[in-house]
Each structure stands twice: as structure tokens, then as C-alpha cells.
Design a protein around this motif. Sequence first.
Motif, PDB file in Angstrom:
ATOM      1  N   ASP A  17      -4.098   5.737 -13.708  1.00  0.00           N
ATOM      2  CA  ASP A  17      -5.536   5.511 -13.472  1.00  0.00           C
ATOM      3  C   ASP A  17      -6.221   4.864 -14.674  1.00  0.00           C
ATOM      4  O   ASP A  17      -7.408   4.581 -14.625  1.00  0.00           O
ATOM      5  CB  ASP A  17      -6.246   6.811 -13.043  1.00  0.00           C
TER       6      ASP A  17
ATOM      7  N   LEU B  24       5.668   5.554 -11.561  1.00  0.00           N
ATOM      8  CA  LEU B  24       5.411   4.574 -10.505  1.00  0.00           C
ATOM      9  C   LEU B  24       6.539   3.544 -10.443  1.00  0.00           C
ATOM     10  O   LEU B  24       7.073   3.244  -9.366  1.00  0.00           O
ATOM     11  CB  LEU B  24       4.065   3.883 -10.760  1.00  0.00           C
TER      12      LEU B  24
ATOM     13  N   PRO C 296      -1.120   6.953 -18.066  1.00  0.00           N
ATOM     14  CA  PRO C 296      -1.451   7.372 -16.696  1.00  0.00           C
ATOM     15  C   PRO C 296      -1.886   6.154 -15.887  1.00  0.00           C
ATOM     16  O   PRO C 296      -2.533   5.256 -16.438  1.00  0.00           O
ATOM     17  CB  PRO C 296      -2.634   8.325 -16.879  1.00  0.00           C
TER      18      PRO C 296
ATOM     19  N   SER D 289      -5.489   7.674  -8.129  1.00  0.00           N
ATOM     20  CA  SER D 289      -5.927   8.913  -8.750  1.00  0.00           C
ATOM     21  C   SER D 289      -4.781   9.923  -8.825  1.00  0.00           C
ATOM     22  O   SER D 289      -4.925  11.002  -9.383  1.00  0.00           O
ATOM     23  CB  SER D 289      -7.093   9.514  -7.959  1.00  0.00           C
ATOM     24  N   PHE D 290      -3.637   9.572  -8.254  1.00  0.00           N
ATOM     25  CA  PHE D 290      -2.501  10.490  -8.299  1.00  0.00           C
ATOM     26  C   PHE D 290      -2.042  10.659  -9.741  1.00  0.00           C
ATOM     27  O   PHE D 290      -1.942   9.686 -10.480  1.00  0.00           O
ATOM     28  CB  PHE D 290      -1.352   9.941  -7.453  1.00  0.00           C
ATOM     29  N   PRO D 291      -1.780  11.893 -10.160  1.00  0.00           N
ATOM     30  CA  PRO D 291      -1.387  12.107 -11.546  1.00  0.00           C
ATOM     31  C   PRO D 291       0.032  11.605 -11.808  1.00  0.00           C
ATOM     32  O   PRO D 291       0.984  12.373 -11.722  1.00  0.00           O
ATOM     33  CB  PRO D 291      -1.480  13.621 -11.716  1.00  0.00           C
ATOM     34  N   ALA D 292       0.166  10.343 -12.097  1.00  0.00           N
ATOM     35  CA  ALA D 292       1.490   9.794 -12.390  1.00  0.00           C
ATOM     36  C   ALA D 292       1.351   8.845 -13.575  1.00  0.00           C
ATOM     37  O   ALA D 292       0.286   8.296 -13.823  1.00  0.00           O
ATOM     38  CB  ALA D 292       2.031   9.048 -11.175  1.00  0.00           C
TER      39      ALA D 292
ATOM     40  N   GLN E   8      -2.634  -5.179   0.195  1.00  0.00           N
ATOM     41  CA  GLN E   8      -3.453  -4.005  -0.002  1.00  0.00           C
ATOM     42  C   GLN E   8      -2.530  -2.819  -0.102  1.00  0.00           C
ATOM     43  O   GLN E   8      -2.106  -2.243   0.883  1.00  0.00           O
ATOM     44  CB  GLN E   8      -4.424  -3.824   1.140  1.00  0.00           C
ATOM     45  N   SER E   9      -2.213  -2.497  -1.321  1.00  0.00           N
ATOM     46  CA  SER E   9      -1.322  -1.383  -1.562  1.00  0.00           C
ATOM     47  C   SER E   9      -2.025  -0.107  -1.124  1.00  0.00           C
ATOM     48  O   SER E   9      -3.236   0.026  -1.257  1.00  0.00           O
ATOM     49  CB  SER E   9      -1.006  -1.357  -3.040  1.00  0.00           C
ATOM     50  N   GLU E  10      -1.260   0.814  -0.575  1.00  0.00           N
ATOM     51  CA  GLU E  10      -1.838   2.114  -0.239  1.00  0.00           C
ATOM     52  C   GLU E  10      -1.681   3.064  -1.410  1.00  0.00           C
ATOM     53  O   GLU E  10      -1.753   4.272  -1.273  1.00  0.00           O
ATOM     54  CB  GLU E  10      -1.165   2.682   1.009  1.00  0.00           C
ATOM     55  N   LEU E  11      -1.431   2.467  -2.570  1.00  0.00           N
ATOM     56  CA  LEU E  11      -1.238   3.248  -3.785  1.00  0.00           C
ATOM     57  C   LEU E  11      -2.455   4.119  -4.070  1.00  0.00           C
ATOM     58  O   LEU E  11      -3.578   3.647  -4.028  1.00  0.00           O
ATOM     59  CB  LEU E  11      -1.021   2.273  -4.944  1.00  0.00           C
ATOM     60  N   ASP E  12      -2.223   5.390  -4.359  1.00  0.00           N
ATOM     61  CA  ASP E  12      -3.300   6.302  -4.709  1.00  0.00           C
ATOM     62  C   ASP E  12      -3.409   6.340  -6.227  1.00  0.00           C
ATOM     63  O   ASP E  12      -2.634   6.994  -6.898  1.00  0.00           O
ATOM     64  CB  ASP E  12      -2.998   7.697  -4.156  1.00  0.00           C
TER      65      ASP E  12
END
Lengths: 291, 272
Positions: free
Chosen positions: B131, B90, B129, B82-85, B76-80
Motif C-alpha cells: 500500500d 505479491l 508494504p 489494502s491487503f497486508p502484504a 483492471q487488476s482486482e488486486l486488494d
Amino acid sequence: MDALYGLFIAPFADFGFMQRALFGSLMLSLGACPIGVFLMLRRMSLSGDAMAHAILPGAAAGFLFYGLEILPMTIGGLIAGIIVALGAGAVSRFTIQREDASMAAFYLISLAIGVLMVSIRGSSVDLMHVLFGTVLALNNEALTLIGGIVALTLVSLAIFWRALVAECLDPLFLRSVSRMGSPVHFIFLGLVVLNLVGGFQALGTLLSVGLMMLPAAAARFWTVRVEPMCVLAVLIGFASCIAGLLLSYHASLPSGPAIILSAGVVYFASILFGTRGILRARIIHHRHRTA
Amino acid sequence: MTQTCLTFRDLTLGYNSHPAIHHLDGTIRKGSLTAVVGANGSGKSTLMKGIVGVLKPMAGEVVRAPGVRAAYLPQQSELDRSFPARVVDLVSLGLWPKRGMLGRYTSEDRAAVSQALMAVGLGGFEKRPIDTLSGGQLQRTLFARVLLQDADLILLDEPFNAVDAKTVGDLIALIKRWHGEERTIMVVVHDLELVRQNFPETLLLARQAIAWGETRETLKPENLLRARRFHEAWEENAPWCEPDGHAHDHAHGHDHHGHDHDHHHDVGPRAA
């Protein structure tokens, strides 16, 4: 030409206090807006607000002992802010409670103490002053302080940029490759407090967070990358300060709310017209590509 | 000549004083490819976290051979998201061990990022992106990041979840390539068929190690049966584990917290 000059240039050219106000608020935008972008991306937008309230008892303590002097009030605010930021941060890092809840608990306690302290002194005019600030009365001391805070903020952001981005984007990954996770979080909270304290002379504790968050929230609608988002937030901050000060000058409005409302106008315009805003998403995207 | 990469010494990991990994002993050979299998809650992910150091042991220790760098792909990645990347941002995080917080990314690094993306079948995705990625694409992006980390010890926690069959094949090929490069790899997997076909060694967990060794031996029906009897739930009032009481049956004389502290301690999972 003369009319334009009178409208946009003359207020700043003719009055020293307007120049100071402009200079001070532009500097504030330079530091506070990128911080606001990261607050927003970390879903801590309201934490900024909470922190702004948390500063109050410190500022009030300075005010109680030294009167309306910038340095004691600033240092007091800084201490109160750091206690709350570290306390709330520590509770969320080392217990199961999330940061929003611990922050709410800490700032409410802090705010209550602050209001209590100001009321001991008596007049509500004083309270109004602490809460809403006076951008038109920035003295040299205040400008120096703001300048120092901005310089420190920009240098810290440059140094910790990659860690800060990693900590927002994928905190677990950062923890697996480096021990920077927790330190960077606390450094960031420290910067938030610093910039709020810098802002509260000019805009008051309540509105300083506005200059931090509104340009950031508006910039979110225009770009999908962090770097341009920060630059754009700063530019929106600049524009809001200039517009707000002119509005305040010509219409005899209080300067703080005028600046924040200008940023508010940009925010609403961004919601509507931003490249990721409502109109683009609803209207223009009827056409689609084949892949 | 075999060198050890990881040594577990009486390792106990867990949450709120309830163990999820209970007194694990053993070693992971350098250059080995080990599948970690077991039921839900048997401590697979916890073991991974313990190895990478995100979770501190309650007792015992994990010793990494000196100089071993780990790369970790969490379940379970804590990856966000919605972060603009962008994808490239990444994946570039994988350069951290090499460049740290301040080091500049060189054109070489950028080429390495592109190559890593190519290797997971995402060539040309640099500017997307994050997302807009599908679940499987994101998983492959994270594999590319692991690739870039160039680690000696690679820990993958259920990397094949939500990934289509073709991609599983690609990722397995990538894992085998790492294996060929003498890297040490541990992978949490649920699909036993996949394990039998691709992993030389297996660790079967049910809070303790039920079996550990060559895959065919480990995944024998009787071992699997023992693992299946494993009782997943914490017992709120489970008796305290005595410092030296776990390895052997011990007398019933402990009256300081006397009630129901009896013979659950033989080898194997608690069948309560």
C-alpha cells in the motif's frame, strides 16, 4: 503473592467448570481468530455476524426436537450455516449481486425462521440460552466438538494458506493460474460456519462472532503482514478469554459478554496505541526521513 | 517452420448475450509479438480474458497449443492494495505455476524473486508494504510477477497506463527480451506510435478484426478510419446473430424475429 494467586490462579485451580471454560474458550480462539483475520481482510467482517445469525434456525430445530442437547443443536446449526453460506456465496459468484447483499438477504430469512421456531416452543429463557450460550457449562461433548473443529480449522488453513492469501490479495490472478479460487472461497466459508457453530455453545450465536472478529480487528493495528497478524489475533483471543473468565468469576458477570468486552478493551487500546494506530500516526510522525 | 500458439475459431465473447468480440477467426504464431489496438469497447480486454480463460466463449473457441502456459496482466487488476502484504509476497504469487499451492519456496525461488524485481528496477523493494507503492511502481511489481511466471504466452492488457516515459522504455525492453526468448506476447496498447516502433504485428479490433498482420499494413489510414467508425454502444435490441448468418449477406426471409434484421452483416464494424 497469595492475593495474586487468589485473583488469577485459584478460580481455575479450584473449580472444574472454570478449567473447562478456560480450555474450551482458548481452543476456540486458536481456530476462530485466524479465521476472523481473513474475514476482516476479505471485507466480510459483517458477514461473520450475518452467518452467526444464520445458524439460529438450525440450532433451534435441534432444540425443538431434542431439547437442550449439544449434538443436535450443533448439527442443525452447521446445516443451516452451510446452506446460507453456500447459497449467499453462490448468488454472489454466479450473479451480479455482491456477497454483502446476498448474505444479508439469506441471513435475515434464516434468522426470522429461527426466531419463529424458538417461539413455537415458548419460553424466552430458551431463546436467551441459544443466543447467549453458557461458557461455564461446557461438558465433555462440547469440548470434544470444539477440539475437533479447531484441529480441522488449523489443518485446512495450513493446506490452503497460499490459495487463501492469493484469493484475498488478487483473485483475478488466482483465477488465471489455477482453478482453486472458487473452491477455496467455499472452504473458507465452511470454516467460518464451523467455528461459529463451535463458538455458539460457549458464547451463544451472537457473541461467538465477537471472539472471531474483535481480536482480528485489534491485530490489524499492529502489523502489516498476515502471518504475524493471525498469531497476534490468537494471542489477543487468549488474553481476552482469560481476562473475561476471571472478570466473570470475580464480579459474577455473564461469561460470554465478559470475554467479548475484554477483547473490546484490547481493540480500543489497539486503535489508540497500535503501531498503526491513532497516536502513532498523529503524534510521533512529526519527524520524517530524507528519502 | 512456424508453429501456432493460439487458434481462434469463430470466437464470440461477450456479456449478457451482447458480443464484445464477434466471430473472430485466426491464429497467433508461436514467438510472435502482437499489439492489440482499437477504440474503447472494441473488445481488446475481452479478447485477453477469453484467451486466459477467465471469460467463457459464447460461441466458438480459443485453442491453445498443448503445454502452453499463459501469464496475464489485467487492465483492471482486482488486486486488494489494502491487503497486508509486502512486495515480495505479491511477486512470489508468480511462483504459483512452478510451486503450486503447497510447494515450498526454496532459496533459489527467493533469489529469482529478487532478480525479477531487479529487472523491473525495483531492486531492494522486497520488504515494502504494497500500500506504499506508487501506481507505476505497482505496475512494475506486477511485471516482475509476470516475469517470474516464466510463461510461454504473455498477455498484457494496457500495461503502460499510468507509467512514466522512462518506465515505459524499461518495460518495452523487458517485452523485447521476452520476444527474443521465443515467448508469444500479446499487448493491448493505445499509443499507435509506440506500436509502430516496437511491435512487428498488430491486430486492429472493432468487435471484429478490422485488420491483422504486419503492423505497417494494419495501421494504414483506411483501416484506422474503418475502425474509428465502429459503434461502441450495445444496441439493446440488436438483432440476434444467426448461426451461419454472419459471414455472408443473407436473404431477408427470416420472419421469426423479422423487424430490422437487415444488412448490417458485411465485413467491418457496424456503422449504425
